[in-house]
Motif scaffolding. Structure first.
Motif, mmCIF file in Angstrom:
data_model
loop_
_atom_site.group_PDB
_atom_site.id
_atom_site.type_symbol
_atom_site.label_atom_id
_atom_site.label_comp_id
_atom_site.label_asym_id
_atom_site.label_seq_id
_atom_site.Cartn_x
_atom_site.Cartn_y
_atom_site.Cartn_z
ATOM 1 N N SER A 376 0.801 -1.233 0.000
ATOM 2 C CA SER A 376 0.000 0.000 0.000
ATOM 3 C C SER A 376 0.828 1.275 0.000
ATOM 4 O O SER A 376 0.282 2.362 -0.050
ATOM 5 C CB SER A 376 -0.915 -0.003 1.236
ATOM 6 N N GLY A 377 2.133 1.172 0.077
ATOM 7 C CA GLY A 377 2.902 2.418 0.092
ATOM 8 C C GLY A 377 4.343 2.211 0.529
ATOM 9 O O GLY A 377 4.959 1.185 0.220
ATOM 10 N N ILE A 378 4.840 3.197 1.288
ATOM 11 C CA ILE A 378 6.257 3.184 1.654
ATOM 12 C C ILE A 378 6.381 3.272 3.169
ATOM 13 O O ILE A 378 5.777 4.146 3.805
ATOM 14 C CB ILE A 378 6.980 4.386 1.003
ATOM 15 N N ASN A 379 7.175 2.376 3.727
ATOM 16 C CA ASN A 379 7.442 2.430 5.164
ATOM 17 C C ASN A 379 8.848 2.968 5.405
ATOM 18 O O ASN A 379 9.820 2.450 4.849
ATOM 19 C CB ASN A 379 7.369 1.027 5.785
ATOM 20 N N THR A 380 8.907 3.991 6.234
ATOM 21 C CA THR A 380 10.236 4.422 6.687
ATOM 22 C C THR A 380 10.480 3.751 8.036
ATOM 23 O O THR A 380 9.636 2.998 8.524
ATOM 24 C CB THR A 380 10.316 5.951 6.858
ATOM 25 N N GLU A 381 11.593 4.063 8.659
ATOM 26 C CA GLU A 381 11.875 3.419 9.947
ATOM 27 C C GLU A 381 10.915 3.870 11.031
ATOM 28 O O GLU A 381 10.800 3.228 12.068
ATOM 29 C CB GLU A 381 13.324 3.673 10.341
ATOM 30 N N THR A 382 10.219 5.016 10.798
ATOM 31 C CA THR A 382 9.316 5.477 11.857
ATOM 32 C C THR A 382 7.860 5.593 11.442
ATOM 33 O O THR A 382 6.985 5.652 12.289
ATOM 34 C CB THR A 382 9.763 6.864 12.385
ATOM 35 N N ARG A 383 7.587 5.664 10.122
ATOM 36 C CA ARG A 383 6.201 5.922 9.704
ATOM 37 C C ARG A 383 5.841 5.096 8.468
ATOM 38 O O ARG A 383 6.723 4.602 7.766
ATOM 39 C CB ARG A 383 6.020 7.398 9.353
ATOM 40 N N ALA A 384 4.515 5.017 8.223
ATOM 41 C CA ALA A 384 4.033 4.368 6.989
ATOM 42 C C ALA A 384 3.294 5.414 6.162
ATOM 43 O O ALA A 384 2.517 6.207 6.715
ATOM 44 C CB ALA A 384 3.099 3.220 7.345
ATOM 45 N N PHE A 385 3.570 5.434 4.867
ATOM 46 C CA PHE A 385 2.926 6.416 3.973
ATOM 47 C C PHE A 385 2.175 5.646 2.889
ATOM 48 O O PHE A 385 2.793 4.921 2.093
ATOM 49 C CB PHE A 385 3.977 7.312 3.311
ATOM 50 N N ASP A 386 0.851 5.812 2.862
ATOM 51 C CA ASP A 386 0.080 5.151 1.809
ATOM 52 C C ASP A 386 0.213 5.936 0.511
ATOM 53 O O ASP A 386 0.314 7.171 0.522
ATOM 54 C CB ASP A 386 -1.401 5.076 2.211
ATOM 55 N N ALA A 387 0.211 5.206 -0.602
ATOM 56 C CA ALA A 387 0.335 5.878 -1.897
ATOM 57 C C ALA A 387 -0.403 5.080 -2.960
ATOM 58 O O ALA A 387 -0.491 3.846 -2.885
ATOM 59 C CB ALA A 387 1.806 6.013 -2.274
ATOM 60 N N ASP A 388 -0.956 5.835 -3.948
ATOM 61 C CA ASP A 388 -1.544 5.169 -5.120
ATOM 62 C C ASP A 388 -0.499 5.031 -6.227
ATOM 63 O O ASP A 388 -0.588 4.153 -7.072
ATOM 64 C CB ASP A 388 -2.723 6.003 -5.660
ATOM 65 N N VAL A 389 0.447 5.948 -6.212
ATOM 66 C CA VAL A 389 1.455 5.978 -7.278
ATOM 67 C C VAL A 389 2.824 6.213 -6.638
ATOM 68 O O VAL A 389 2.958 7.054 -5.740
ATOM 69 C CB VAL A 389 1.177 7.167 -8.237
ATOM 70 N N ILE A 390 3.818 5.462 -7.101
ATOM 71 C CA ILE A 390 5.204 5.783 -6.697
ATOM 72 C C ILE A 390 5.988 6.182 -7.943
ATOM 73 O O ILE A 390 5.982 5.456 -8.951
ATOM 74 C CB ILE A 390 5.907 4.596 -6.005
#
Ligand code: N01
Length: 898
Positions: A376-390
């Motif tokens: 569903s998106g991109i996970n950094t070491e501290t947060r998750a970011f949902d995205a439709d397009v990368i």
């Protein structure tokens, strides 16, 4: 072998399949490939161009992401080989969009009917040189193989996208795009949650436009970059007028310029300008919106000196802070990790202001690196970011990626290019590779390429290659190959050039640092477009220096050698001097030459600021002698260096080597007292020597009054000044004082013998000539006196002399006598270090701020003087960017037994 026989053996080699036979195969139908095809055809070579895409355009075919534009002004980023083509196309904007540039390349292809010789949708998969038939065999993934005499890669520097190296990309369920492979059909971004990874030119151009459409845009930034507003619009009237008033000379100036755009060489250095003047220059550049302008026109030291660069970088940072409203975001967007220009800066439209939009978030990957991409998106070491397009704006395997994508490229003796380049690309002129006959690269690694206006560099390379092929055909040669010696020499010259710039201080695709595991080193030629062009021409002028040429009915030709052995800045200085077409300097007469030198010195910068400059006189053996004292800005008392200027005992005065004295005073943290000693022919031998001794004694006796440390002094001198400095040390020993803690002798005259090799090797062409030295000797000293140690210190009593640091320069008639003196001192038990400066000439070290490659030598001289004075080595002088040249490290001469 006849062409028919070649054809027969070539078709056998492809196991029955038809093989296309041509004289020249070109890979790539971008800017370079199209012009190549045109020129080759006109020259009567049968040619095919192999192109992976289904149309022409190269980089402009693939990079169709939102906002893609050129970032060199379009009036400069254009073909110039045909005036009718130039008048047949009018660019609509200062910076043309990708669709317009692609239309232009299509227009060029149509105009010269190029498409009929281009095989589209055809990738070259392997290339093998056959020594037996002296041809390349290219395998392709579509249609027949190609057998060609010459194989030319016009594959572009930024054509092979870099894989993103992030876990989980294939798990992502949304849409994925690469800026470097953007789809041809419309991409619908409106109302979507979009993630962009990467903030290089592609990211910075596309982010503002994506933000306008996205429901939300999250930008993942690993390294902030400098971006200058493009201020796009119509082409600036002043530039267009300049071009239209004299198109021929405008284009010619571009060809001889530093970066392929006609801006003059900037002469003023940062420290000669006030804060207000620097700011004014910066604001002008900011308003001009021109990368080449801001990279070259602010001050002369901006690209070569970390301090000069830092002044500019800080003004840039102020602009970012002033534009981005949220201070934390602004701080994250500000680059601190590299000097301005060391990494490719970007040209933008609304980039920084985009971060003021409510629908844009910046993620600083330095604080929270990406862990993985998920469904569903991109996970950094501290947060998750949902995205439709990368969107991956993650760049390219630059300069070598597209060349190595043809794999294997097998040269003579079965050598593979990937093996030969395992530790980084090795080329001669960025055009050819030893062991790979008849293979050429257009704008390959080792040429100015990406550090220049590519259009200018491409035309130069294409013309050079095609002209060589024509000349070879006329002379009956069928193979051409760079020699190992020429290639190694080019690598050395490349390294020398890159010592001058700050590129190696950044992690950038220029150095291969963006691709994990790639060998690192500055890949483009940093010496400038004009100098590079003149070097390529010189190779031809010197009988194809560094190339082996063979042919069936002609004798093999090989003028082996290195095309540039001088340091790059020394070469420029000597070329400028040669352009002056001066008569032999001795023909001016002594007063005429003094006037000439005074005029020459008046036009140079005085040198960097020191704490204090004082003029005075001291008693000499026959009347007062002037001196100029340079005191460091640091708290004293400081050790004192008694300095003697150069000038063949005939020229100069206590101010003649002012930039050198200032520089050395700053570097050593010592007082330099430069003494004006008497000159010949008015005062012949031993006047200069006796003055030098008297001055040294007086200064030692009056050290306290001069604000210096009492106790032993040091002596230093350049050229004839090195001679009298060495003599002063001997006289001090013979006459019971003063005490001297150490001697720095830079290119000293040490002996009256003129038969050492350097007198012949460097007799002319390096400013100080053999005949000028003869003249100096004649004016100063009669033949009967010349063996006196007071003018030939090599013949003196050396045991017990103070420790010495002796500097010699490779291209100096005095080189070998300097070396002889160092060796004789060592043999006499004197501690000696010697710096043999490769590629330098007699004046390299005193031409401070002109011969920048002299810095590392002066750093070593300063360290030696500090050691002699019993001080620790440290003295920061702002040119940490200029790392010492390891190949020029001083050698300690061991004391010979007995
Ligand atoms: O590529 P880049 P580009 N995780 O390499 C980041 C020319 N060009 O396509 O700097 C996270 O410059 C990377 O970060 P870092 C122009 O010469 C010209 O933008 O490696 N981030 C960087 O921010 C230009 O210089 C025009 O830390 C990752 C970015 O991606 C050259 O092409 C237009 C990452 C890549 O920037 C290349 O530009 C566009 C990862 N795993 C391009 N990997 C004109 O206007 C990489 N990054 C003519």
């Amino acid at each position: 072998m006849s062409d028919a026989m070649v054809a027969a053996s070539a078709s056998e080699a492809t196991s029955g399949g038809t093989t296309q036979q041509v004289d020249v195969a070109v890979v790539g139908a971008g800017f370079a490939g199209l012009y190549l095809l045109h020129r080759l055809r006109r020259a009567g070579f049968t040619t095919v161009t192999l192109e992976e895409a289904d149309d022409v355009g190269g980089t402009w075919y693939w990079n169709r992401y939102p906002g893609a534009r050129c970032d060199i002004q379009t009036i400069d980023y254009t073909y110039t080989f045909d005036p009718e083509l130039e008048s047949g196309w009018k660019w609509s904007e200062k910076y043309a969009t990708q669709p317009e540039i692609l239309r232009y390349l299509g227009f060029v292809a149509d105009r010269y009917d190029l498409r009929r010789d281009i095989r589209f949708r055809t990738k070259v998969t392997a290339a093998t040189w056959s020594q037996a038939v002296e041809r390349w065999m290219l395998k392709t993934d579509n249609g027949p193989a190609v057998s060609c005499r010459y194989y030319i890669m016009a594959t572009g520097c930024l054509s092979a996208p870099k894989p993103p190296e992030i876990d989980g990309v294939k798990d992502f369920k949304g849409e994925i795009y690469f800026t470097g492979r953007w789809p041809h059909e419309e991409v619908k971004l409106a109302g979507k949650r979009i993630a962009v990874i990467g903030t290089g030119s592609s990211g910075i151009q596309s982010i503002p436009l994506i933000a306008e459409q996205a429901a939300h845009l999250t930008v993942f930034q690993r390294t902030p970059n400098f971006a200058l507003p493009a201020h796009n619009g119509p082409a600036p009237v002043d530039r267009v007028t300049l071009l239209e008033n004299d198109r021929v000379s405008y284009r010619e100036q571009a060809r001889m310029s530093l970066a392929g755009v006609p801006w003059p060489q900037q002469m003023a250095v940062s420290w000669q300008l006030s804060d207000a003047e620097r700011r004014e220059r910066f604001e002008k550049a900011w308003a001009a919106g021109d990368l080449v302008y801001i990279l070259t026109q602010l001050w002369a030291d901006q690209a070569v000196d970390v301090d000069g660069n830092a002044l500019l970088a800080e003004l840039f940072r102020e602009k970012i802070r002033a534009t981005v409203k949220d201070p934390e975001t602004a701080e994250a967007l500000i680059p601190y990790d590299h000097p301005f220009g060391a990494k490719r800066p970007c040209l933008d439209t609304n980039y920084y202001a985009t971060y003021n939009r409510p629908n844009v978030t910046l993620v600083n990957l330095r604080q929270e690196p990406i862990k993985s991409i998920t469904a569903s998106g991109i996970n950094t070491e501290t947060r998750a970011f949902d995205a439709d397009v990368i969107v991956f704006a993650t760049g390219f395997d630059a300069m070598t990626g597209a060349i190595m994508a043809v794999h294997p490229i097998t040269g003579r003796g079965g050598k593979s290019l990937s093996d030969v380049w395992a530790n980084g690309p090795q080329t001669y002129l960025g055009l050819t590779v030893a062991g790979f006959p008849n293979l050429f690269m257009i704008t390959g690694p080792g040429s100015p390429s990406v550090l220049s206006n590519m259009a200018v560099s491409i035309e130069q390379h294409v013309d050079w290659v095609v002209d060589r092929l024509i000349a070879m055909r006329e002379a009956g040669f069928t193979t051409i190959e760079a020699t190992e010696m020429a290639q190694a020499g080019w690598a050395r010259h490349m390294a020398d050039c890159s010592m001058l710039t700050l590129h190696r201080l950044a992690n950038t695709w220029y150095t291969g640092a963006n691709v994990p595991g790639k060998a690192q080193g500055v890949m483009p030629y940093t010496g400038g477009v004009g100098p590079y062009r003149s070097i390529c021409n010189e190779v031809v002028g010197r009988g194809m220096l560094g190339f082996k040429l063979t042919g069936p009915n002609v004798a093999e030709q090989c003028n082996d050698g290195e095309i540039v052995r001088l340091q790059p800045d020394v070469r420029l200085v000597l070329n400028m001097l040669a352009d002056l077409k001066l008569p032999p300097l001795e023909s001016f007469g002594s007063q005429g030459l003094r006037d000439f030198v005074a005029q020459f010195n008046a036009s140079r910068p005085a040198g960097r600021p020191v704490g204090e400059v004082l003029d005075g006189t001291l008693p000499g053996p026959d009347g007062p002698l002037p001196y100029r004292l340079y005191r460091p800005a640091t708290p004293g008392p400081h050790p004192i260096v008694v300095y003697f200027h150069g000038g063949g005992w005939v020229l100069g005065d206590e101010q003649a080597d002012e930039p050198f004295c200032r520089d050395m005073s700053r570097r050593t943290g010592m007082i330099f007292v430069s003494v004006g000693y008497r000159h010949a022919p008015e005062h012949r031998f031993p006047a200069a020597a006796e003055d030098a001794y008297a001055a040294t004694r007086w200064i030692a006796d009056h050290a306290g009054e001069l604000g210096g440390q009492p106790g032993p002094v040091l002596v230093a001198g350049w050229s004839a000044g090195g001679n009298v400095a060495a003599v002063a040390c001997q006289l001090a020993q013979d006459r019971g004082g003063p005490q001297i803690a150490g001697q720095l002798l830079v290119c000293p005259v040490t002996d009256c013998r003129f038969d050492r090799s350097s007198y012949n090797d460097n007799a002319a062409g390096y400013f100080l000539t053999r005949s000028l030295m003869y003249w100096f000797w004649d004016l100063y000293c009669s033949p009967a006196d010349r063996t006196d140690p007071r003018v030939s210190p090599l013949r003196g009593k050396l045991t017990g002399l103070p420790p010495a640091f002796v500097v010699t320069c490779e291209f100096d008639p005095l080189r070998d006598e300097g070396i002889a003196y160092a060796e004789a001192l060592a043999a006499a038990g004197v501690p000696v270090e010697q710096l043999q400066a490769r590629g330098h000439f007699h004046s390299s070290f005193t031409m401070v701020d002109v011969v920048i490659t002299g810095v590392s030598g002066r750093v070593q001289m300063a360290q030696a003087l500090r050691r002699f004075a019993g001080l620790p080595p440290e003295r920061k002088q702002g040119d940490e960017g200029v790392r010492p040249d390891r190949t020029a490290a001083p050698r300690e001469i061991s004391v010979a037994a007995g």
